[in-house]
Design an enzyme around this catalytic site. Structure first.
Site, PDB file in Angstrom:
ATOM      1  N   ARG A 239       0.859  -1.179   0.000  1.00 25.65           N
ATOM      2  CA  ARG A 239       0.000   0.000   0.000  1.00 25.65           C
ATOM      3  C   ARG A 239       0.901   1.237   0.000  1.00 25.65           C
ATOM      4  O   ARG A 239       1.937   1.260   0.680  1.00 25.65           O
ATOM      5  CB  ARG A 239      -0.915   0.030   1.231  1.00 25.65           C
ATOM      6  CG  ARG A 239      -2.078  -0.938   1.181  1.00 25.65           C
ATOM      7  CD  ARG A 239      -3.105  -0.547   0.110  1.00 25.65           C
ATOM      8  NE  ARG A 239      -4.242  -1.457   0.053  1.00 25.65           N
ATOM      9  CZ  ARG A 239      -4.319  -2.533  -0.745  1.00 25.65           C
ATOM     10  NH1 ARG A 239      -3.318  -2.842  -1.547  1.00 25.65           N
ATOM     11  NH2 ARG A 239      -5.415  -3.291  -0.743  1.00 25.65           N
ATOM     12  N   GLU A 268      -4.195   7.499  -4.552  1.00 24.70           N
ATOM     13  CA  GLU A 268      -4.371   6.969  -5.914  1.00 24.70           C
ATOM     14  C   GLU A 268      -5.685   7.474  -6.479  1.00 24.70           C
ATOM     15  O   GLU A 268      -6.641   7.632  -5.718  1.00 24.70           O
ATOM     16  CB  GLU A 268      -4.361   5.437  -5.872  1.00 24.70           C
ATOM     17  CG  GLU A 268      -3.027   4.899  -5.402  1.00 24.70           C
ATOM     18  CD  GLU A 268      -3.012   3.366  -5.248  1.00 24.70           C
ATOM     19  OE1 GLU A 268      -4.027   2.722  -5.554  1.00 24.70           O
ATOM     20  OE2 GLU A 268      -1.975   2.852  -4.818  1.00 24.70           O
ATOM     21  N   HIS A 287      -1.212   0.350  -9.695  1.00 21.96           N
ATOM     22  CA  HIS A 287      -1.847  -0.619  -8.784  1.00 21.96           C
ATOM     23  C   HIS A 287      -2.433  -1.812  -9.549  1.00 21.96           C
ATOM     24  O   HIS A 287      -3.637  -2.074  -9.502  1.00 21.96           O
ATOM     25  CB  HIS A 287      -2.920   0.070  -7.920  1.00 21.96           C
ATOM     26  CG  HIS A 287      -3.171  -0.659  -6.640  1.00 21.96           C
ATOM     27  ND1 HIS A 287      -3.580  -0.037  -5.478  1.00 21.96           N
ATOM     28  CD2 HIS A 287      -3.082  -1.986  -6.317  1.00 21.96           C
ATOM     29  CE1 HIS A 287      -3.723  -0.927  -4.516  1.00 21.96           C
ATOM     30  NE2 HIS A 287      -3.424  -2.118  -5.007  1.00 21.96           N
TER      31      HIS A 287
HETATM   32  C1  DGY Z   1      -5.122  -6.208  -2.999  1.00 20.60           C
HETATM   33  O1  DGY Z   1      -5.789  -7.204  -3.278  1.00 20.60           O
HETATM   34  O2  DGY Z   1      -5.052  -5.739  -1.868  1.00 20.60           O
HETATM   35  C2  DGY Z   1      -4.392  -5.608  -4.123  1.00 20.60           C
HETATM   36  O3  DGY Z   1      -3.741  -4.459  -3.773  1.00 20.60           O
HETATM   37  C3  DGY Z   1      -5.354  -5.382  -5.274  1.00 20.60           C
HETATM   38  O4  DGY Z   1      -4.704  -5.668  -6.435  1.00 20.60           O
END
Ligand code: DGY
Length: 321
Positions: A239, A268, A287
């Site tokens: 993240r 984002e 992402h």
């Molecule tokens: C998640 O599943 O947390 C990812 O970041 C999405 O692709």
């Protein structure tokens, strides 16, 4: 008897939804690309028995204060920092996520951006596109080796372990730091445990795979980047808020570290005038960690199955706790 109402916050393909149409009344946000607006989400959540959410939706306490029928929130991601799980659980609402089905796909991408940053692959592709390729020369676009280098993984969950397996295939030395020791990982010979301090200061590649929590917010800050090797490349596939983006920019610009590969950002989406994009040593992708067609379909299906289980009073496959 009335069918339960399930609201899905993004337009999903009809073939995914179809098997559930007999059992549920389904409402769905009309766009595949734009997130649902806050007012619509509030209104729909007030009516819903089940919600299928994306990581773009903030499911906070305020929203959860007005959801009289809600029994389940199925977040279509492995990360669930967008959902106030404690507030949901206090109201007896079950929260589910999508682990396992995306592990290998996300590990592929994390390793991919590591390779792209180390070997300057994006810059090299742009070099041809920009018509700059006049000649071969000894140090043209020379990057860093990956093989036999040290990878330090911070956050040794399922994805961390899958990345370690890939790194082993590249003859890398792999170390990890995790809140709790993972003895099975060490016994398998996948990675050795190191303190955070040791790992960040001795690794050639430092990869963030930690979930975002109060403890991990800005874990990778100016102090940490300063302690890394000058040749180090930082990778973030967890993240964005686990890193201090401004500090990363300064660290790469000032030559404190060599570069970065980023799949995630503090806020984002980012736009093309974002400062990180001005540095050619940083590879940015939007992402897409779990974004293969096969895996996204599995994530959709698992989320729908989780809702089905809860609405039938059965244990969902992947509750978050
Ligand atoms: C998640 O599943 O947390 C990812 O970041 C999405 O692709």
């Amino acid at each position: 008897m009335n069918k339960p109402y399930v609201y899905i916050t993004r337009k999903l393909p009809e073939d995914q939804i179809k098997p559930f149409k007999d059992d549920w009344e389904i409402g769905m946000w009309e766009s595949e690309t734009e997130p649902v607006d806050k007012e619509t989400l509030k209104k729909e959540a007030r009516r819903a028995d089940g919600l299928l959410t994306m990581l773009t939706e903030k499911i906070d306490e305020e929203l959860l204060n007005d959801v009289p029928n809600l029994k389940v929130i199925a977040n279509m991601a492995v990360g669930y920092d967008n959902v106030n799980v404690e507030a949901a659980e206090n109201k007896g609402i079950i929260v589910t996520n999508t682990p396992d089905v995306l592990t290998d796909t996300t590990a592929d991408l994390a390793f991919g951006i590591l390779m792209a940053a180390a070997r300057r692959i994006v810059e090299a592709a742009d070099y041809i596109r920009d018509n700059k390729w006049d000649n071969w020369s000894p140090l043209l676009l020379a990057g860093s080796d990956i093989h036999h280098k040290k990878l330090g993984i911070v956050g040794m969950g399922r994805i961390g372990q899958a990345v370690a397996r890939r790194a082993k295939g590249f003859d890398m030395e792999v170390a990890y730091y995790n809140r709790s020791r993972k003895y099975e990982v060490e016994e398998e010979g996948l990675a050795v445990y190191e303190s955070f301090e040791n790992l960040i200061s001795t690794s050639d590649f430092v990869m963030s795979l930690v979930p975002l929590t109060n403890e991990t917010e800005h874990l990778f800050n100016g102090d940490v980047f300063r302690k890394m090797k000058k040749e180090a490349i930082f990778i973030n596939a967890s993240r964005g808020k686990t890193m201090d983006e401004k500090a990363l920019y300064e660290a790469v610009k000032g030559g404190e570290i060599k570069g970065a590969g980023l799949d995630v950002f503090e806020e984002e989406p980012i736009s093309s005038d974002h400062p990180l994009l001005t540095l050619k040593e940083i590879v940015c992708v939007p992402h897409i960690g779990s974004a293969s067609k096969e895996t996204r379909e599995k994530m959709m299906n698992l989320s729908l199955q989780n809702i089905q289980s809860v609405l039938k009073d059965e244990e969902p496959k992947t509750p978050v706790h």
